[in-house]
Write a protein that holds these residues in place. Structure first.
Motif, PDB file in Angstrom:
ATOM      1  N   THR A  57       1.009  -1.127  -0.039  1.00 10.21           N
ATOM      2  CA  THR A  57       0.150   0.107   0.184  1.00 10.21           C
ATOM      3  C   THR A  57       0.995   1.243   0.043  1.00 10.21           C
ATOM      4  OG1 THR A  57      -0.165  -0.229   2.283  1.00 10.21           O
ATOM      5  CG2 THR A  57      -2.186  -1.289   1.217  1.00 10.21           C
ATOM      6  N   PRO A  58       0.467   2.377  -0.584  1.00 11.66           N
ATOM      7  CA  PRO A  58       1.378   3.404  -1.024  1.00 11.66           C
ATOM      8  C   PRO A  58       2.269   3.913   0.641  1.00 11.66           C
ATOM      9  CG  PRO A  58      -0.550   3.988  -2.102  1.00 11.66           C
ATOM     10  CD  PRO A  58      -0.927   2.522  -1.170  1.00 11.66           C
ATOM     11  N   GLY A  59       1.266   4.230   1.525  1.00  7.94           N
ATOM     12  CA  GLY A  59       1.782   4.924   2.694  1.00  7.94           C
ATOM     13  C   GLY A  59       3.092   4.068   3.191  1.00  7.94           C
ATOM     14  N   ARG A  60       2.716   2.707   3.409  1.00  6.75           N
ATOM     15  CA  ARG A  60       3.764   1.806   4.044  1.00  6.75           C
ATOM     16  C   ARG A  60       5.055   1.775   2.908  1.00  6.75           C
ATOM     17  NH1 ARG A  60       4.153  -1.719   8.270  1.00  6.75           N
ATOM     18  NH2 ARG A  60       2.690  -0.140   9.467  1.00  6.75           N
ATOM     19  N   LEU A  61       4.679   1.717   1.716  1.00  2.09           N
ATOM     20  CA  LEU A  61       5.838   1.610   0.862  1.00  2.09           C
ATOM     21  C   LEU A  61       6.899   2.972   1.030  1.00  2.09           C
ATOM     22  CD1 LEU A  61       7.304   0.322  -1.416  1.00  2.09           C
ATOM     23  CD2 LEU A  61       5.846   1.934  -2.975  1.00  2.09           C
ATOM     24  N   LEU A  62       6.258   3.914   1.056  1.00  2.00           N
ATOM     25  CA  LEU A  62       6.800   5.295   1.282  1.00  2.00           C
ATOM     26  C   LEU A  62       7.754   5.122   2.453  1.00  2.00           C
ATOM     27  CD1 LEU A  62       7.645   7.910  -0.200  1.00  2.00           C
ATOM     28  CD2 LEU A  62       5.634   9.091   1.218  1.00  2.00           C
ATOM     29  N   TYR A  63       7.230   4.858   3.458  1.00  2.00           N
ATOM     30  CA  TYR A  63       7.870   4.658   4.844  1.00  2.00           C
ATOM     31  C   TYR A  63       9.024   3.821   4.709  1.00  2.00           C
ATOM     32  CZ  TYR A  63       9.130   3.131   9.510  1.00  2.00           C
ATOM     33  OH  TYR A  63      10.102   2.978  10.715  1.00  2.00           O
ATOM     34  N   ASN A  92       3.365  10.985  -5.306  1.00  2.00           N
ATOM     35  CA  ASN A  92       4.259  11.981  -5.816  1.00  2.00           C
ATOM     36  C   ASN A  92       5.721  11.704  -5.271  1.00  2.00           C
ATOM     37  OD1 ASN A  92       3.792  14.054  -7.558  1.00  2.00           O
ATOM     38  ND2 ASN A  92       2.135  14.951  -6.295  1.00  2.00           N
ATOM     39  N   GLN A  93       5.772  11.351  -3.941  1.00  2.00           N
ATOM     40  CA  GLN A  93       6.980  11.073  -3.410  1.00  2.00           C
ATOM     41  C   GLN A  93       7.821   9.718  -3.773  1.00  2.00           C
ATOM     42  OE1 GLN A  93       5.248  12.216   0.375  1.00  2.00           O
ATOM     43  NE2 GLN A  93       7.403  12.907   0.934  1.00  2.00           N
ATOM     44  N   ILE A  94       6.687   8.801  -3.905  1.00  2.00           N
ATOM     45  CA  ILE A  94       7.330   7.381  -4.385  1.00  2.00           C
ATOM     46  C   ILE A  94       7.927   7.753  -5.831  1.00  2.00           C
ATOM     47  CG2 ILE A  94       6.441   5.244  -5.225  1.00  2.00           C
ATOM     48  CD1 ILE A  94       4.357   5.358  -2.895  1.00  2.00           C
ATOM     49  N   VAL A  95       7.122   8.210  -6.854  1.00  2.00           N
ATOM     50  CA  VAL A  95       7.538   8.411  -8.072  1.00  2.00           C
ATOM     51  C   VAL A  95       8.831   9.018  -8.386  1.00  2.00           C
ATOM     52  CG1 VAL A  95       7.074   9.392 -10.303  1.00  2.00           C
ATOM     53  CG2 VAL A  95       5.311   8.236  -8.877  1.00  2.00           C
ATOM     54  N   PRO A 154      13.365   4.740  -9.763  1.00  2.00           N
ATOM     55  CA  PRO A 154      13.974   4.798 -11.260  1.00  2.00           C
ATOM     56  C   PRO A 154      13.332   5.544 -12.304  1.00  2.00           C
ATOM     57  CG  PRO A 154      14.377   2.545 -10.335  1.00  2.00           C
ATOM     58  CD  PRO A 154      13.451   3.527  -9.479  1.00  2.00           C
ATOM     59  N   LYS A 155      13.612   6.353 -13.155  1.00  2.00           N
ATOM     60  CA  LYS A 155      12.913   7.024 -14.147  1.00  2.00           C
ATOM     61  C   LYS A 155      12.376   6.078 -15.168  1.00  2.00           C
ATOM     62  CE  LYS A 155      12.398  10.855 -12.114  1.00  2.00           C
ATOM     63  NZ  LYS A 155      12.094  10.222 -11.012  1.00  2.00           N
ATOM     64  N   SER A 156      13.411   5.214 -15.708  1.00  2.00           N
ATOM     65  CA  SER A 156      12.904   4.330 -16.776  1.00  2.00           C
ATOM     66  C   SER A 156      12.576   2.861 -16.286  1.00  2.00           C
ATOM     67  CB  SER A 156      14.566   3.895 -17.679  1.00  2.00           C
ATOM     68  OG  SER A 156      15.514   3.182 -16.850  1.00  2.00           O
ATOM     69  N   LEU A 191       1.252  11.573 -13.906  1.00  2.00           N
ATOM     70  CA  LEU A 191       2.370  11.654 -12.987  1.00  2.00           C
ATOM     71  C   LEU A 191       3.232  10.525 -13.131  1.00  2.00           C
ATOM     72  CD1 LEU A 191       3.625  12.441 -10.265  1.00  2.00           C
ATOM     73  CD2 LEU A 191       2.053  10.948  -9.208  1.00  2.00           C
ATOM     74  N   LEU A 192       2.488   9.400 -13.534  1.00  2.00           N
ATOM     75  CA  LEU A 192       3.396   8.093 -13.550  1.00  2.00           C
ATOM     76  C   LEU A 192       3.943   7.982 -14.914  1.00  2.00           C
ATOM     77  CD1 LEU A 192       0.913   5.941 -11.293  1.00  2.00           C
ATOM     78  CD2 LEU A 192       3.072   6.869 -10.801  1.00  2.00           C
ATOM     79  N   VAL A 193       3.020   8.145 -15.849  1.00  2.00           N
ATOM     80  CA  VAL A 193       3.411   7.765 -17.422  1.00  2.00           C
ATOM     81  C   VAL A 193       2.848   8.894 -18.398  1.00  2.00           C
ATOM     82  CG1 VAL A 193       1.644   6.182 -17.617  1.00  2.00           C
ATOM     83  CG2 VAL A 193       3.429   5.706 -19.124  1.00  2.00           C
TER      84      VAL A 193
END
Ligand code: ADP
Ligand code: MG
Length: 584
Positions: free
Chosen positions: A208-214, A248-251, A255-257, A277-279
Motif C-alpha cells: 500500500t502506498p503509505g507503508r511503501l513510502l515509509y 508523488n514522493q514514491i515516483v 528510477p525513471k526508466s 504523473l506516472l506515465v
C-alpha cells in the motif's frame, strides 16, 4: 519469520486454494447443466421496466448464467494461456489454478504487457485484471533471472490492505514454480519484520502506498534502485483516499526508466492526473464502457427513512442462508448495526477502517472462506476484493458517486459466466438516482424489489433496546452522526442525496432513537466519561501534579513522596474521586 506472519501467509495460501477449488467446482457444475440452462434462459428473460414503475416480488427468479454470445466466444477473446509466450513454470501454475483460457482483458493486455510497453487498462469488475498484470510481473523477474541480491524489480500498489493481501495471494499461487522472492508490505503490519524481508531482498513487492513510502525513506538496505516495473491497481481509488502526495514522493524516488501499468474498472479526470504523473504515453486498453458485469441483476428497494432498518433486518433474515455484503457510509454506522443485529440474534460480521489490522485480516479471510454469511462494511471493501460467490450486495447507505456504486456491486458476479444480485435501499425522493445510473451505465435495467411482509415488532424491540442500553444508544447516536455527515458530504450526487430534504427525526428512528441527537459529538452528550476520556483526564491530572511539584507545592498523593516517577499516578480511589467528585 514471526508466527503471525507465517499465519497470514498460510491463510492467504488457504484462501487461494479454496477459491481455486470453488472455481473448479463451478466449472464442473456449469458443464453438467449447460443444456438445461440454455433452455431455461430462453423462457425467463425479464421484461425491461422503467425505474419508477418496475416492480418485482421478493424471491423473483434468480439471475441466469450468462450465455456466451458469438462475439465473446470468438477466437479473439478466448485465447488459451498455452499460446502465450511465457515460461512453463507460469503456465503450469495457471493450469493448477484451473484456468485454461484468457478472459477478454487478459487476452487484450497480456501480449502488450509482455513487450514492455506502458499500459492503462480498464475493464469491468471481476474480469481478471489481477492475473493480467501479475503474469507480466512474474515473467519479467524470471526473464531477467532476478536474485534476492538484485533487490526489488516490480512494485505493485494497491489502495487498500485487503486488496494487497488478495493480490499477494494470487501472486504466490502464480509463483509456485518460480524461485524469485515476493513480499507483502501493508499498513498495520509489523514494520520491523517487513524491513527484515526487504533487507533479505524482495523481487516482487505488493504494497500500500503509505507503508511503501515509509520503507523507501526509512529502511536501510531496501534496494529499489532496480525497479523496472510499477503496477498500480485500482488507480482511481488511490487518489480518492488521498494517496496523491505519497504517490508523488514514491515516483520521485523510483528510477525513471521503467514500465508503468495502471488498471481500474472506472477512470475519471482524476485518474488522468495520476496517469500524467506516472506515465506520459501509454497504450489504453478498455474492454467495457460501464465497468459493471452485465449479469448483475440490479434492484432498488424504495423505503422511507424510518423503515430502512426494519426492511434491512427483514430482508437479511429471509436471506440468511446466503452470502451477503451490506455497505454503509461510515465506520460508526457499521459498528452500531453490527452490534444491534447480533443482539437481535442475526449473526453478522463487520469490517471497517477503525478495526485493528489483525482483526480486519481475520474477518477478511473468514468471509472469503464462508459459504454463507453476512458482512457489514464500509467502502474499504468496495474495491477489487474477490470474495468468492457473493449472492447479494446491499447498499444500505448511498454511494458517494456512480463509481462507488459500480465497485460496490462489482463484489458479486466475479469471474466469467457468474451472476449476482444487487440491491440499493433508496428513499422515494432519491429515485432520480435511477435515471442518473441509467444514463451512466448504458441504459441498464433496474428492478424494484418489494418485500411481501416485514417484521413490524422489530421497530419497537430496537427502540427499546437502544433506549435502555447505554452503549448501544451512544453507538446509535454516533452512527446517526456518521450517516448525516456522509450524506451531507456527497459531491457529484448532491442534488439527489440532498441533506436539506432529509427529515432528521425519521432518520433518527432508523437508528432506534426517539429523538434527534445533536451533531456535536459523543463527548458532549455522555454523562459518564468513556475509557479514553478517563485516561486523558488521568494524564492531565498527572501533568498537573508534576507541575505542582515543580512549583514547590505540596505533593497531592502519598505515593509521590516515594520520589518515583511512576507513582505520581493517583491510585484508583483517588482517580474516581477526581472524576466523579465522590469520596469513599
Ligand atoms: P478484477 O480485478 O478484474 O476485478 P479479478 O482479477 O479479481 O478481477 O478476478 C475475478 C475472478 O476471475 C477471480 O476469482 C479470478 O480467479 C477469476 N479469473 C481470473 N482469470 C480467469 C480466467 N482466465 N478464467 C477464469 N476465471 C478467471
Ligand atoms: Mg482487481
Amino acid at each position: 519469520m514471526e508466527f503471525q506472519q507465517r499465519l497470514l501467509m498460510r491463510k492467504i495460501r488457504k484462501t487461494e486454494d479454496h477459491k481455486i477449488g470453488l472455481y473448479k467446482l463451478k466449472k464442473k457444475k456449469e458443464q453438467d447443466s449447460k443444456t438445461e440452462q440454455l433452455l431455461k434462459e430462453g423462457a425467463q428473460v425479464p421484461d425491461k421496466i422503467d425505474v419508477k414503475r418496475k416492480t418485482e416480488v421478493d424471491d423473483a427468479p434468480q439471475p441466469k448464467k450468462r450465455k456466451l454470445n458469438e462475439e465473446e466466444t470468438s477466437d479473439n477473446e478466448h485465447i488459451p494461456f498455452d499460446s502465450l509466450n511465457i515460461s512453463d513454470h507460469t503456465k503450469k501454475a495457471i493450469a493448477e489454478m484451473g484456468f485454461t483460457h484468457m478472459t477478454e482483458i487478459q487476452s487484450k493486455t497480456v501480449p502488450i504487457l509482455l513487450t514492455g510497453k506502458h499500459l492503462v487498462g480498464e475493464a469491468k469488475t471481476g474480469s481478471g485484471k489481477t492475473l493480467a498484470f501479475l503474469i507480466r510481473a512474474v515473467e519479467l523477474m524470471y526473464e531477467l533471472s532476478f536474485k534476492p541480491r538484485n533487490g526489488t524489480g516490480v512494485i505493485i500498489l494497491s489502495p487498500t490492505r485487503e486488496l494487497a493481501m488478495q493480490i499477494f495471494g494470487v501472486l504466490k499461487a502464480l509463483m509456485k514454480y518460480h524461485s524469485q522472492t515476493q513480499a507483502l508490505i501493508i499498513g498495520g503490519a509489523n514494520k520491523k519484520l517487513e524491513a527484515e524481508k526487504l533487507f533479505n531482498g524482495v523481487n516482487i513487492l505488493v504494497a500500500t502506498p503509505g507503508r511503501l513510502l515509509y520503507h523507501m525513506e526509512n529502511t536501510k538496505n531496501f534496494n529499489f534502485e532496480n525497479v523496472i516495473c510499477l503496477i498500480v491497481d485500482e488507480m482511481d481509488k488511490i487518489l480518492n483516499i488521498g494517496f496523491m502526495k505519497e504517490m508523488n514522493q514514491i515516483v520521485s524516488l523510483l528510477p525513471k526508466s521503467r514500465q508503468t501499468i495502471l488498471f481500474s474498472a472506472t477512470t475519471t479526470q482524476q485518474t488522468e492526473a495520476l496517469k500524467n504523473l506516472l506515465v506520459k504515453e501509454a497504450i489504453y486498453v478498455s474492454t467495457n464502457v460501464v465497468g459493471i458485469a452485465e449479469n448483475i441483476r440490479q434492484r432498488f428497494m424504495i423505503c422511507p427513512s424510518e423503515d430502512r432498518l426494519v426492511k434491512l433486518f427483514t430482508f437479511l433474515k429471509q436471506k440468511r442462508k446466503m452470502k451477503i455484503m451490506v455497505f454503509f457510509s461510515s465506520c460508526a454506522s457499521v459498528i452500531f448495526h453490527h452490534a444491534l443485529f447480533n443482539f437481535l440474534d442475526l449473526e453478522v460480521m463487520c469490517i471497517h477502517g477503525d478495526l485493528k489490522q489483525d482483526k480486519r485480516t481475520r474477518i477478511f479471510f473468514q468471509f472469503c472462506r464462508a459459504e454463507k454469511g453476512i458482512l457489514f462494511g464500509t467502502d474499504i471493501v468496495s474495491r477489487g476484493l474477490d470474495f468468492p460467490a457473493v449472492d447479494w450486495i446491499i447498499q444500505y447507505d448511498p454511494p458517494n458517486d456512480i463509481k462507488d456504486y459500480i465497485h460496490r456491486i462489482g463484489r458479486t458476479a466475479r469471474g466469467e459466466g457468474s451472476s449476482g444480485n444487487a440491491l440499493m435501499m433508496i428513499r422515494e425522493e432519491e429515485l432520480s438516482f435511477g435515471n442518473v445510473l441509467k444514463k451512466a451505465l448504458n441504459d441498464i435495467t433496474i428492478f424494484e424489489l418489494r418485500l411481501d411482509r416485514i417484521l413490524p415488532d422489530i421497530r419497537t424491540t430496537v427502540e427499546t433496546l437502544v433506549g435502555r442500553n447505554f452503549k448501544l444508544k451512544s453507538m446509535a447516536k454516533e452512527a446517526f452522526r456518521g450517516y448525516i455527515r456522509s450524506y451531507g458530504s456527497q459531491s457529484s450526487l448532491k442534488s439527489i442525496f440532498d441533506i436539506n430534504k432529509l427529515d432528521r427525526k425519521l432518520v433518527a428512528r432508523s437508528f432506534g432513537l426517539r429523538f434527534i441527537p445533536d451533531m456535536d459529538g459523543a463527548a458532549a452528550h455522555r454523562t459518564v466519561p468513556n475509557r479514553r476520556e478517563r485516561r486523558q483526564k488521568e494524564r492531565e491530572d498527572a501533568e498537573y501534579s508534576n507541575k505542582s511539584k515543580e512549583n514547590g507545592r505540596r505533593p497531592q498523593h502519598n505515593s509521590e513522596q516515594n520520589g518515583t516517577e511512576n507513582l505520581n499516578r493517583p491510585n484508583r480511589k483517588e482517580r474516581r474521586r477526581q472524576q466523579f467528585g465522590y469520596r469513599d
